[in-house]
Design a protein around this motif. Structure first.
Motif, PDB file in Angstrom:
ATOM      1  N   ARG A   1      -4.302   5.080   4.089  1.00 26.24           N
ATOM      2  CA  ARG A   1      -5.075   5.213   2.736  1.00 26.24           C
ATOM      3  C   ARG A   1      -4.305   5.968   1.773  1.00 26.24           C
ATOM      4  O   ARG A   1      -4.648   5.864   0.624  1.00 26.24           O
ATOM      5  CB  ARG A   1      -6.198   6.417   3.251  1.00 26.24           C
ATOM      6  CG  ARG A   1      -7.119   5.610   3.935  1.00 26.24           C
ATOM      7  CD  ARG A   1      -8.616   6.440   4.163  1.00 26.24           C
ATOM      8  NE  ARG A   1      -8.285   7.993   4.624  1.00 26.24           N
ATOM      9  CZ  ARG A   1      -8.490   8.516   5.572  1.00 26.24           C
ATOM     10  NH1 ARG A   1      -9.052   7.794   6.684  1.00 26.24           N
ATOM     11  NH2 ARG A   1      -8.025   9.768   5.737  1.00 26.24           N
ATOM     12  N   GLU A   2      -3.667   6.940   1.943  1.00 23.80           N
ATOM     13  CA  GLU A   2      -2.637   7.657   1.092  1.00 23.80           C
ATOM     14  C   GLU A   2      -1.682   6.565   0.383  1.00 23.80           C
ATOM     15  O   GLU A   2      -1.485   6.589  -0.791  1.00 23.80           O
ATOM     16  CB  GLU A   2      -1.728   8.696   1.860  1.00 23.80           C
ATOM     17  CG  GLU A   2      -0.867   9.603   1.012  1.00 23.80           C
ATOM     18  CD  GLU A   2      -1.816  10.783   0.216  1.00 23.80           C
ATOM     19  OE1 GLU A   2      -1.297  11.234  -0.483  1.00 23.80           O
ATOM     20  OE2 GLU A   2      -2.689  11.019   0.778  1.00 23.80           O
ATOM     21  N   SER A   3      -1.131   5.757   1.143  1.00 20.92           N
ATOM     22  CA  SER A   3      -0.450   4.563   0.693  1.00 20.92           C
ATOM     23  C   SER A   3      -0.991   3.822  -0.182  1.00 20.92           C
ATOM     24  O   SER A   3      -0.614   3.240  -1.505  1.00 20.92           O
ATOM     25  CB  SER A   3       0.295   3.606   1.546  1.00 20.92           C
ATOM     26  OG  SER A   3       1.207   4.416   2.398  1.00 20.92           O
ATOM     27  N   ILE A   4      -2.405   3.271  -0.077  1.00 23.84           N
ATOM     28  CA  ILE A   4      -3.191   2.621  -0.988  1.00 23.84           C
ATOM     29  C   ILE A   4      -3.577   3.447  -2.085  1.00 23.84           C
ATOM     30  O   ILE A   4      -3.283   2.973  -3.368  1.00 23.84           O
ATOM     31  CB  ILE A   4      -4.353   2.047  -0.213  1.00 23.84           C
ATOM     32  CG1 ILE A   4      -4.094   0.998   0.785  1.00 23.84           C
ATOM     33  CG2 ILE A   4      -5.402   1.734  -1.209  1.00 23.84           C
ATOM     34  CD1 ILE A   4      -5.167   0.743   1.574  1.00 23.84           C
ATOM     35  N   ALA A   5      -3.750   4.757  -2.073  1.00 23.68           N
ATOM     36  CA  ALA A   5      -4.014   5.453  -3.182  1.00 23.68           C
ATOM     37  C   ALA A   5      -2.756   5.761  -4.119  1.00 23.68           C
ATOM     38  O   ALA A   5      -2.910   5.621  -5.415  1.00 23.68           O
ATOM     39  CB  ALA A   5      -4.489   7.007  -2.801  1.00 23.68           C
ATOM     40  N   CYS A   6      -1.578   5.791  -3.420  1.00 24.56           N
ATOM     41  CA  CYS A   6      -0.489   5.885  -4.207  1.00 24.56           C
ATOM     42  C   CYS A   6      -0.149   4.637  -5.019  1.00 24.56           C
ATOM     43  O   CYS A   6      -0.006   4.708  -6.239  1.00 24.56           O
ATOM     44  CB  CYS A   6       0.801   6.088  -3.385  1.00 24.56           C
ATOM     45  SG  CYS A   6       2.363   6.586  -4.029  1.00 24.56           S
ATOM     46  N   ALA A   7      -0.430   3.607  -4.185  1.00 28.32           N
ATOM     47  CA  ALA A   7      -0.331   2.041  -4.995  1.00 28.32           C
ATOM     48  C   ALA A   7      -1.381   2.148  -6.209  1.00 28.32           C
ATOM     49  O   ALA A   7      -0.938   1.669  -7.303  1.00 28.32           O
ATOM     50  CB  ALA A   7      -0.759   0.930  -3.930  1.00 28.32           C
ATOM     51  N   ASP A   8      -2.424   2.566  -6.109  1.00 27.53           N
ATOM     52  CA  ASP A   8      -3.574   2.307  -7.258  1.00 27.53           C
ATOM     53  C   ASP A   8      -2.950   3.539  -8.340  1.00 27.53           C
ATOM     54  O   ASP A   8      -3.188   3.230  -9.619  1.00 27.53           O
ATOM     55  CB  ASP A   8      -4.709   3.038  -6.673  1.00 27.53           C
ATOM     56  CG  ASP A   8      -5.560   1.729  -5.826  1.00 27.53           C
ATOM     57  OD1 ASP A   8      -5.064   0.933  -5.671  1.00 27.53           O
ATOM     58  OD2 ASP A   8      -6.342   2.233  -5.076  1.00 27.53           O
TER      59      ASP A   8
END
Length: 124
Positions: free
Chosen positions: A51-58
């Motif tokens: 989830r953190e990786s996806i948020a970072c990507a966003d």
């Protein structure tokens, strides 16, 4: 945004802006790839990192998009976005440090944080 500067300062500004946008894009790309790998392996313990990786990507995508805009840039908004991106990238890198085979993703996050810091320093 008003940026009154010498030609050399303007060149540095544009160069830093490009470097930051490029680093944000790379961080977003590797975070999405990494999150996709974790999604398929079924480990519940890695859900937070995914989830953190996806948020970072966003956030990196949004920052790169903001920096690519050529008109009506608000310096204060850019600084807030850069600070948010830098902070989230560092948090994500720290989480990735504990993950096997995630060194390159963590380094991409750190490179993005450094680029955001350098560009923000130029604006301050």
């Amino acid at each position: 945004m008003t940026f009154s500067a010498s030609p050399q300062e303007l060149f540095r500004y544009l160069e830093e802006r490009f470097d930051c946008a490029q680093a944000c894009g790379e961080c977003a790309r590797v975070c999405v790839v990494r999150a996709g790998l974790w999604e398929s392996d079924g480990h519940a313990g890695q859900e937070r990192v995914r989830r953190e990786s996806i948020a970072c990507a966003d956030v990196c995508d949004a920052t790169a998009l903001m920096l690519s805009e050529e008109d009506r840039l608000d310096e204060a908004a850019i600084l807030v976005q850069l600070d948010w991106c830098r902070s989230l990238c560092l948090d994500t890198a720290h989480l990735l440090d504990a993950q096997p085979a995630a060194e390159s993703t963590a380094e991409a996050c750190r490179a993005c944080a450094r680029a955001c810091t350098a560009f923000a320093a130029l604006l301050r």
